[in-house]
Design an enzyme around this catalytic site. Sequence first.
Site, short mmCIF file in Angstrom:
data_model
loop_
_atom_site.label_atom_id
_atom_site.label_comp_id
_atom_site.label_asym_id
_atom_site.label_seq_id
_atom_site.Cartn_x
_atom_site.Cartn_y
_atom_site.Cartn_z
CG ASN A 133 29.59 30.75 34.19
OD1 ASN A 133 29.39 31.08 35.44
ND2 ASN A 133 30.74 30.57 33.81
CD GLU B 186 29.80 23.98 34.71
OE1 GLU B 186 28.71 23.99 34.77
OE2 GLU B 186 30.52 24.69 34.14
CG HIS C 88 34.28 26.18 33.65
ND1 HIS C 88 33.22 26.55 34.29
CD2 HIS C 88 34.86 27.53 33.77
CE1 HIS C 88 32.88 27.93 34.29
NE2 HIS C 88 34.12 28.43 34.29
CB SER D 28 33.54 31.62 31.79
OG SER D 28 34.63 31.47 32.73
N1 NAD Z 1 37.24 34.78 37.52
C1 NAD Z 1 36.20 33.67 37.69
O1 NAD Z 1 35.29 33.88 38.36
C2 NAD Z 1 36.37 32.50 36.78
C3 NAD Z 1 35.95 31.28 37.19
C4 NAD Z 1 35.91 30.25 36.19
C5 NAD Z 1 36.69 30.37 35.09
N2 NAD Z 1 37.23 31.68 34.56
C6 NAD Z 1 37.75 31.54 33.41
O2 NAD Z 1 39.39 31.39 33.71
C7 NAD Z 1 40.03 32.30 32.73
C8 NAD Z 1 40.95 33.07 33.49
O3 NAD Z 1 40.19 34.10 34.29
P1 NAD Z 1 40.55 35.06 35.61
O4 NAD Z 1 39.54 35.35 36.28
O5 NAD Z 1 41.43 34.18 35.92
O6 NAD Z 1 41.05 36.22 34.87
P2 NAD Z 1 42.44 37.21 35.34
O7 NAD Z 1 41.98 38.44 34.43
O8 NAD Z 1 42.48 37.36 36.80
O9 NAD Z 1 43.62 36.50 34.65
C9 NAD Z 1 43.80 36.52 33.36
C10 NAD Z 1 45.37 36.12 33.02
O10 NAD Z 1 45.71 36.05 31.63
C11 NAD Z 1 46.75 36.70 31.26
N3 NAD Z 1 46.57 37.43 30.08
C12 NAD Z 1 46.01 38.56 29.73
N4 NAD Z 1 46.18 38.85 28.45
C13 NAD Z 1 47.03 37.89 28.09
C14 NAD Z 1 47.63 37.64 26.67
N5 NAD Z 1 47.35 38.65 25.60
N6 NAD Z 1 48.53 36.59 26.43
C15 NAD Z 1 48.61 35.86 27.48
N7 NAD Z 1 48.20 35.81 28.78
C16 NAD Z 1 47.16 37.05 28.85
C17 NAD Z 1 46.92 37.72 32.60
O11 NAD Z 1 48.44 38.04 32.49
C18 NAD Z 1 46.43 36.84 33.69
O12 NAD Z 1 47.54 35.94 34.31
C19 NAD Z 1 38.94 32.84 31.57
O13 NAD Z 1 38.98 31.96 30.80
C20 NAD Z 1 37.75 32.95 32.67
O14 NAD Z 1 36.48 33.03 31.93
C21 NAD Z 1 37.05 32.60 35.34
#
Ligand code: NAD
Length: 284
Positions: free
Chosen positions: A190, A152, A140, A119
């Site tokens: 964002n 994006e 993204h 993000s």
């Molecule tokens: N949540 C949102 O609304 C959203 C929207 C767009 C983009 N994002 C981005 O997407 C990415 C993931 O976000 P999310 O909401 O799915 O998070 P989440 O917390 O739901 O999932 C995170 C994932 O990362 C894994 N993880 C955690 N620590 C780790 C490690 N040390 N090594 C390897 N894997 C590890 C976890 O097991 C999990 O599968 C982030 O970069 C976030 O900024 C999130």
Amino acid sequence: MELACVGVVGSGIMGSGIAETAVESGHEVILLSRTTESAQAIAKAIKTSLDRRVQRHKISPVQADDALRKLTVTNEISDLRGCDLVIETVVEDLAVKLRLMKDLDIVCKPTTILASNTSTFPVVELAAATARPDKVCGIHFFNPAPVMRLVEIVRTLVVSEETIEQAKRFVLSCHKEPVEVKDQAGFIVNALLFPYLNNAIKLLEQKVATKEDIDFAMKGGCGFPMGPFAVLDLVGLDTALSILNSLYEEFGEPNYSPAPLLKRMVAAKMYGRKNKIGFYSYSS
Ligand SMILES: NC(=O)c1ccc[n+]([C@@H]2O[C@H](COP(=O)([O-])OP(=O)(O)OC[C@H]3O[C@@H](n4cnc5c(N)ncnc54)[C@H](O)[C@@H]3O)[C@@H](O)[C@H]2O)c1
């Protein structure tokens, strides 16, 4: 189909949503999770989500079955070696993403495009961790990925035109609308959304109104489909805090300085919908 085989790394909110979107659009998807248990849990969650879309008449039962057949889950990174595109969706932690990009660069064939769903982090830093910086970009997606139409595409200083074009074609093949953005923290959405969400928490801290009334006011007064606290719980409060920290580090503007209540809630492991407790409580 170009980029026929897509790897997705991470089985959280975004990993499962992107994998579901890609299989539903006809791509073969290999989803990498950290453990066998989480890999199996995510396959089950994607099936449940597809079934729900069938019940809502968004897709047919045949489409749901076809999509599921295209999904492979694994906890072995080497299974991603033949992918044409790999999208990482692991936790918003730069050190974790850098380590992963290095590993993907070693494992994947030389032509694989490596994309990040970050993000806020500089995508160019992730590119620089690989020996193929011209083949690294940001893709993204928004949450929930199967529903939100915008994606994006993040153009770094060193990415090739071909990579950007392929990323856009992939997004279009997923029936989404790509918008190209410069590699700057928060990109478009964002950078504009998070000061608003952060200021909503600050209003709550000042006891201007209850969270329910702030959500109600923004829906009724601005026509937003969800109020700020419902959005924060959906995004995940830990992810929201990481995003604000990165934005504050990049721009130093007070609007991005995370509200103290958000920091305290994350310290208390209140992450939102994903663990059922955030600004609101969730039973399922
Ligand atoms: N949540 C949102 O609304 C959203 C929207 C767009 C983009 N994002 C981005 O997407 C990415 C993931 O976000 P999310 O909401 O799915 O998070 P989440 O917390 O739901 O999932 C995170 C994932 O990362 C894994 N993880 C955690 N620590 C780790 C490690 N040390 N090594 C390897 N894997 C590890 C976890 O097991 C999990 O599968 C982030 O970069 C976030 O900024 C999130």
